[in-house]
Enzyme design. Structure first.
Site, PDB file in Angstrom:
ATOM      1  N   LYS A 179      -5.762  70.022  44.386  1.00 29.22           N
ATOM      2  CA  LYS A 179      -6.998  69.958  44.733  1.00 29.22           C
ATOM      3  C   LYS A 179      -7.128  70.842  45.979  1.00 29.22           C
ATOM      4  O   LYS A 179      -5.784  70.757  46.888  1.00 29.22           O
ATOM      5  CB  LYS A 179      -7.376  68.664  45.073  1.00 29.22           C
ATOM      6  CG  LYS A 179      -7.453  67.506  44.042  1.00 29.22           C
ATOM      7  CD  LYS A 179      -8.548  67.757  43.093  1.00 29.22           C
ATOM      8  CE  LYS A 179      -8.544  67.042  41.755  1.00 29.22           C
ATOM      9  NZ  LYS A 179      -9.367  67.160  40.745  1.00 29.22           N
ATOM     10  N   HIS A 297      -6.733  69.341  28.329  1.00 26.17           N
ATOM     11  CA  HIS A 297      -7.804  68.840  29.436  1.00 26.17           C
ATOM     12  C   HIS A 297      -9.073  68.556  28.386  1.00 26.17           C
ATOM     13  O   HIS A 297      -9.438  69.529  27.923  1.00 26.17           O
ATOM     14  CB  HIS A 297      -8.180  69.613  30.450  1.00 26.17           C
ATOM     15  CG  HIS A 297      -8.895  68.900  31.481  1.00 26.17           C
ATOM     16  ND1 HIS A 297     -10.323  68.655  31.242  1.00 26.17           N
ATOM     17  CD2 HIS A 297      -8.655  68.487  32.711  1.00 26.17           C
ATOM     18  CE1 HIS A 297     -10.671  68.019  32.318  1.00 26.17           C
ATOM     19  NE2 HIS A 297      -9.844  67.918  33.400  1.00 26.17           N
TER      20      HIS A 297
END
Length: 488
Positions: A179, A297
């Protein structure tokens, strides 16, 4: 009771009269159909338009997902059409709903090309979801026969071999997503990877939308990322990894990135669900040939899996992806920020991990499924989880799971390495308590507090996030509930 010869002849003659004939009379409904071991079975939740009979609606779905068109065509007589017609064989009302029905449909195996998800999905979900006779339609579950599953390779690596390569047993694997998702330079990206792995995580990962943007091209990310992996692995004395996302606009670009990923020594690479079924299968074949763990994902799945009445249930995606050959797939956390009813998530995990599953209506499993010795697929739990939930995560999800703490690692006030350490210590202390036979679910908060006395990063994390949980009602829950029965 079987039909008489005269009756069958009359039905067959009526079936081929010119014009528009109800689907049920055309042979797409058969309440007496005997299911074969080789049949592909599908169960749809259907909401017929007002005035449409549920049986006719089910027959229409069977017809439009197999051989039918809107009118009788004489070329049917040139085929084994009675064999190739899908058969709707059962319609049940949905509990608690006045306008919804479960429709069970059987498909002859020869309707599908061997080893092709693209072909399977072109039939099962290709056209029927826009059909006017249904107000809404959702594919809830499928039964794939062993004969068909044997034409798919299954997960490229599998849970057992992955653990052998990593030399990590008896606990969930730990990971984190870098992140912010977008905007970091390659050098700063590599630093995040190093800090997280050195702090105790097994994996760091790219997020779904980091590919090769102007602020950081893919090769820069790969080179700085693998440097972080290698330095952290050397310092920790453990096998470490980073999921390098090789998703790209063309298969040629994806193969190039995957080959480079292998050349620099990565043990794992990553793709997104949005690349499509054929691309996923192609990458899974490449991963098996190159001894690479393949992470998927599930980007985009909620556009069609989250709503109760239209689209498809995520358990179907779990089945298709296990067939396609991915080793990891995000499958829900229960306690995190993303959709996930506890019973539904348990059904997803069992679908990915069990060699055989039985009918379990409270988990949304409508068919028994034998997985024909295909490898197991490792579920991944990510999205809004933190170390204070460790006892809940282990209780709900078990050992065979990757727990991905993104914000729960990188959001730690003392830095990324401290966040990783907090998660690793929380996991280790909870596994020890469980293995000692303690009631770790009830005692979980106290177990964490005790461990935090000798781990500053864990104490800081517990003080920061406390008991934060995203308690929103799930939009997708089981239609059936467990009821107590007396022992006799």
């Amino acid at each position: 009771m079987s039909q008489s010869v005269e009756s069958r002849t009359r039905i067959k003659n009526e079936r081929y009269e010119s014009g528009v004939i109800p689907y049920a009379k055309m042979g797409y409904w058969d309440a007496d159909y005997v299911i074969k071991d080789t049949d592909v079975l599908a169960m749809f939740r259907m909401t017929p338009q007002k005035g449409v009979d549920p049986v006719e609606c089910a027959a229409a779905i069977a017809g439009e997902s197999s051989t039918a068109t809107w009118t009788v065509v004489w070329t049917d007589l040139l085929t084994a059409c009675d064999l190739y017609r899908a058969k709707a064989y059962r319609v049940d009302p949905v509990p608690g709903a006045t306008d919804q029905y479960f429709a069970y449909i059987a498909y002859e195996l020869d309707l599908f090309e061997e080893g092709s998800l693209a072909n399977l999905t072109a039939s099962i979900i290709g056209n029927v979801f826009g059909f006017k006779a249904v107000n809404a339609l959702r594919l809830e579950d499928m039964r794939l026969p062993i004969a068909y599953l044997k034409t798919f390779q299954g997960p490229a690596t599998g849970v057992i071999v992955e653990r052998e390569r990593l030399d990590k047993y008896g606990r969930p694997l730990l990971g984190a997503t870098v992140k912010p998702k977008l905007g970091l330079s390659g050098k700063n990206y590599g630093r995040v990877v190093y800090e997280g792995l050195k702090g105790g995580l097994d994996f760091l990962k790219d997020d779904e939308n980091i590919n090769s943007q102007p602020f950081m091209r893919w090769k820069e990310r790969f080179l700085f990322g693998i440097e972080g992996v290698n330095r952290a692995a050397a310092a920790a004395g453990e096998v470490k990894g980073h999921y390098f996302n090789v998703t790209a606009g063309t298969m040629e670009d994806m193969y190039e990135r995957a080959e480079f990923c292998k050349e620099i020594g990565s043990v794992i690479c990553m793709i997104d669900l949005v690349i499509g079924y054929t691309a996923i299968q192609s990458m899974a074949i490449w991963a098996r040939k190159n001894s690479m763990i393949l992470h998927l994902h599930r980007a985009g799945n909620s556009t069609y899996s989250r709503q109760k009445t239209h689209g498809m249930n995520f358990r179907v995606i779990c089945k298709w992806m296990r067939m396609a050959g991915v080793d990891h797939i995000h499958a829900g956390t229960v306690v995190g920020k993303l959709e996930g009813d506890p019973l539904m998530v348990k059904g997803f995990y069992n679908t990915l991990l069990e060699t055989q599953t039985d009918v379990n209506l409270v988990q949304g499993l409508f068919f028994a499924q034998d997985w024909a010795a295909l490898n197991k697929c490792m579920p991944v739990a990510s999205g809004g989880i933190h170390c204070g939930q460790m006892h809940q995560l282990i209780n709900y999800l078990g050992d065979d799971v990757v727990l991905q703490f993104g914000g729960g690692t990188i959001g730690h006030p003392d830095g990324i390495q401290a966040g990783a350490t907090a998660n690793r210590v929380a996991l280790e202390c909870m596994v020890v308590a469980r293995n000692e036979g303690r009631d770790y679910v009830t005692e979980g908060p106290q177990i964490l507090r005790n461990a935090a006395k000798s781990c500053g990063p864990l104490q800081t994390a517990l003080d920061l996030w406390k008991d934060i949980t995203f308690n929103y009602a799930s939009t997708d829950t089981a239609d059936f509930v467990e009821t107590a029965t007396a022992n006799k």
